[in-house]
Design a protein around this motif. Structure first.
Motif, PDB file in Angstrom:
ATOM      1  N   ASP A 171       0.831  -1.213   0.000  1.00  0.00           N
ATOM      2  CA  ASP A 171       0.000   0.000   0.000  1.00  0.00           C
ATOM      3  C   ASP A 171       0.858   1.252   0.000  1.00  0.00           C
ATOM      4  O   ASP A 171       0.555   2.221  -0.695  1.00  0.00           O
ATOM      5  N   ALA A 172       1.923   1.239   0.796  1.00  0.00           N
ATOM      6  CA  ALA A 172       2.811   2.403   0.837  1.00  0.00           C
ATOM      7  C   ALA A 172       3.476   2.619  -0.513  1.00  0.00           C
ATOM      8  O   ALA A 172       3.610   3.754  -0.989  1.00  0.00           O
ATOM      9  N   GLU A 173       3.900   1.532  -1.152  1.00  0.00           N
ATOM     10  CA  GLU A 173       4.564   1.659  -2.447  1.00  0.00           C
ATOM     11  C   GLU A 173       3.592   2.118  -3.526  1.00  0.00           C
ATOM     12  O   GLU A 173       3.949   2.934  -4.389  1.00  0.00           O
ATOM     13  N   VAL A 174       2.352   1.627  -3.476  1.00  0.00           N
ATOM     14  CA  VAL A 174       1.332   2.094  -4.419  1.00  0.00           C
ATOM     15  C   VAL A 174       1.089   3.586  -4.238  1.00  0.00           C
ATOM     16  O   VAL A 174       0.946   4.331  -5.215  1.00  0.00           O
ATOM     17  N   ASP A 175       1.070   4.032  -3.003  1.00  0.00           N
ATOM     18  CA  ASP A 175       0.872   5.453  -2.716  1.00  0.00           C
ATOM     19  C   ASP A 175       2.003   6.288  -3.289  1.00  0.00           C
ATOM     20  O   ASP A 175       1.784   7.325  -3.922  1.00  0.00           O
ATOM     21  N   ILE A 176       3.239   5.816  -3.105  1.00  0.00           N
ATOM     22  CA  ILE A 176       4.403   6.543  -3.629  1.00  0.00           C
ATOM     23  C   ILE A 176       4.347   6.622  -5.150  1.00  0.00           C
ATOM     24  O   ILE A 176       4.521   7.697  -5.740  1.00  0.00           O
ATOM     25  N   VAL A 177       4.104   5.483  -5.787  1.00  0.00           N
ATOM     26  CA  VAL A 177       4.053   5.449  -7.244  1.00  0.00           C
ATOM     27  C   VAL A 177       2.936   6.343  -7.763  1.00  0.00           C
ATOM     28  O   VAL A 177       3.124   7.123  -8.709  1.00  0.00           O
ATOM     29  N   SER A 178       1.781   6.282  -7.137  1.00  0.00           N
ATOM     30  CA  SER A 178       0.635   7.092  -7.580  1.00  0.00           C
ATOM     31  C   SER A 178       0.941   8.573  -7.480  1.00  0.00           C
ATOM     32  O   SER A 178       0.644   9.349  -8.407  1.00  0.00           O
ATOM     33  N   ARG A 179       1.542   8.992  -6.372  1.00  0.00           N
ATOM     34  CA  ARG A 179       1.836  10.415  -6.181  1.00  0.00           C
ATOM     35  C   ARG A 179       2.839  10.917  -7.209  1.00  0.00           C
ATOM     36  O   ARG A 179       2.664  11.975  -7.816  1.00  0.00           O
TER      37      ARG A 179
END
Length: 388
Positions: free
Chosen positions: A256-264
């Protein structure tokens, strides 16, 4: 002969972050494909500076608390939202910022794609209002890039003089009380690395040709980055390593944290390229991140199946690149919605670095994991098509 720092004339005069930025960003900065952090986030820096009533170290644009808030994000008392620049443990950022407020230099260490350069740039922007005093480390980086060079036309015509001297970014940072950045420190030859020892320990840069020296003024410090996988390339000497406080930037703890980083990051990059909004492709982003994490960790997310890891790093930065490329495909050759067919080729390019060994690993992963996963049939077909 020792020259007081006041006699060392800066090469350029830099306006405060709040001047020439925000509404008044220069046309060249606003049109830049990838603006410097102090330009891209000028409004946030100005808002923080306006409401920051905490003590600031000498020549810092913001207090350490405000610098950490700038990197980690938050909401100011007036309602201004500060977007996160780094998604990770808060303590890591606090230690990094505190280090810069001391006389110790900061070394950001981590595997490729852990945002070392990104954090370095934003730290310099928040602390000094200028992230451009940069030395890029390579196998061919000369000592002049860290110390100083010479304008040979002036040198031949008039001999050694202040006018003939070409200051390095580090020298300019020392004279102006700014933050200098050294990227990929361990890629720089060892003898060139060691030219930093006197600068970091004595806070002075001798100029023996002129019988002078440049003394660092308060506010000066250095942020260096190094790649965990480069150990043994040009290992830091113990003398130089002691001059740094090392902060290790970890890989994202959860998917979830990595998805958040990539999305941002993809959203930020996409806006500058007029690409579709990220939310419409969040499912594909999650699949890209899942593939990268499973192959990187050598095990599926549920822990049931052991996997072989390819030779590439499969970093978060590479996931950002894959998704950005997929968005461009969707925008220019599709309906604007990110789909499996848009990211498949990018994933293949990231995974298969060694055509012989990595291709076998990828094929095994496709058949043993992707093919059997519910809801991934379209992804499996797209990956098989580009892998054929």
């Amino acid at each position: 002969m020792s020259v007081p720092v006041a006699s060392v004339e800066p090469t350029t005069v830099r306006p405060p972050v709040s001047e020439g930025l925000g509404e008044g960003v220069s046309e060249s900065a606003s049109e830049a494909l990838r603006p410097h952090a102090e330009h891209a986030f000028a409004a946030e820096l100005a808002a923080l500076a306006a409401q920051d009533d905490r003590p600031r170290p000498a020549r810092w644009r913001l207090s350490p608390w405000a610098v950490a808030t700038y990197l980690l994000g938050g909401t100011l008392p007036d309602g201004t939202v500060i977007t996160p620049k780094y998604v990770g443990p808060r303590r890591i950022v606090e230690v990094a910022v505190t280090t810069l407020a001391t006389d110790r230099a900061l070394l950001l260490l981590g595997v490729p794609g852990t945002a070392k350069t990104w954090v370095s740039e934003h730290l310099a922007a928040a602390v000094s209002g200028d992230s451009t005093l940069l030395v890029q480390g390579t196998a061919g980086t000369p000592e002049e890039a860290i110390r100083y060079g010479w304008n040979y036309a002036q040198l031949l015509a008039h001999g050694p003089s202040r006018d003939a001297l070409v200051p390095s970014p580090v020298m300019r940072a020392m004279a102006e009380g700014m933050t200098a950045r050294v990227e990929e420190l361990t890629r720089i030859p060892a003898d060139v690395q060691d030219s930093l020892i006197t600068i970091l320990s004595e806070k002075v840069l001798p100029i023996p040709e002129l019988g002078q020296e440049v003394q660092a003024v308060r506010g000066f410090n250095v942020i260096a980055t190094a790649n965990d996988r480069d150990r043994g390339v040009n290992e830091l000497s113990s003398a130089l390593r002691r001059r740094f406080n090392t902060v290790v930037l970890p890989l994202p703890e959860s998917a979830d944290a990595e998805v958040d980083i990539v999305s941002r990051r993809v959203d930020q990059i996409g806006r500058s390229l007029d690409l579709p909004a990220v939310p419409e492709g969040i499912d594909e982003i999650r699949r890209v991140v899942t593939v990268f994490r499973e192959l990187r960790d050598g095990v599926t997310a549920d822990g049931r199946t052991k996997l072989k890891s390819p030779s590439g790093t499969l970093s978060t930065a590479e996931a950002i690149s894959v998704v950005t490329g997929g968005l461009a495909l969707a925008a220019h050759f599709g309906d604007g919605v990110l789909r499996a067919s848009d990211v498949a080729a990018g994933i293949l390019g990231a995974v298969v670095r060694d055509p012989a060994a990595d291709r076998v690993i990828w094929q095994e992963y496709l058949e043993a994991v992707v093919r059997e996963r519910d809801g991934w049939k379209d992804f499996y077909r797209a990956c098989r098509e580009v892998s054929a």
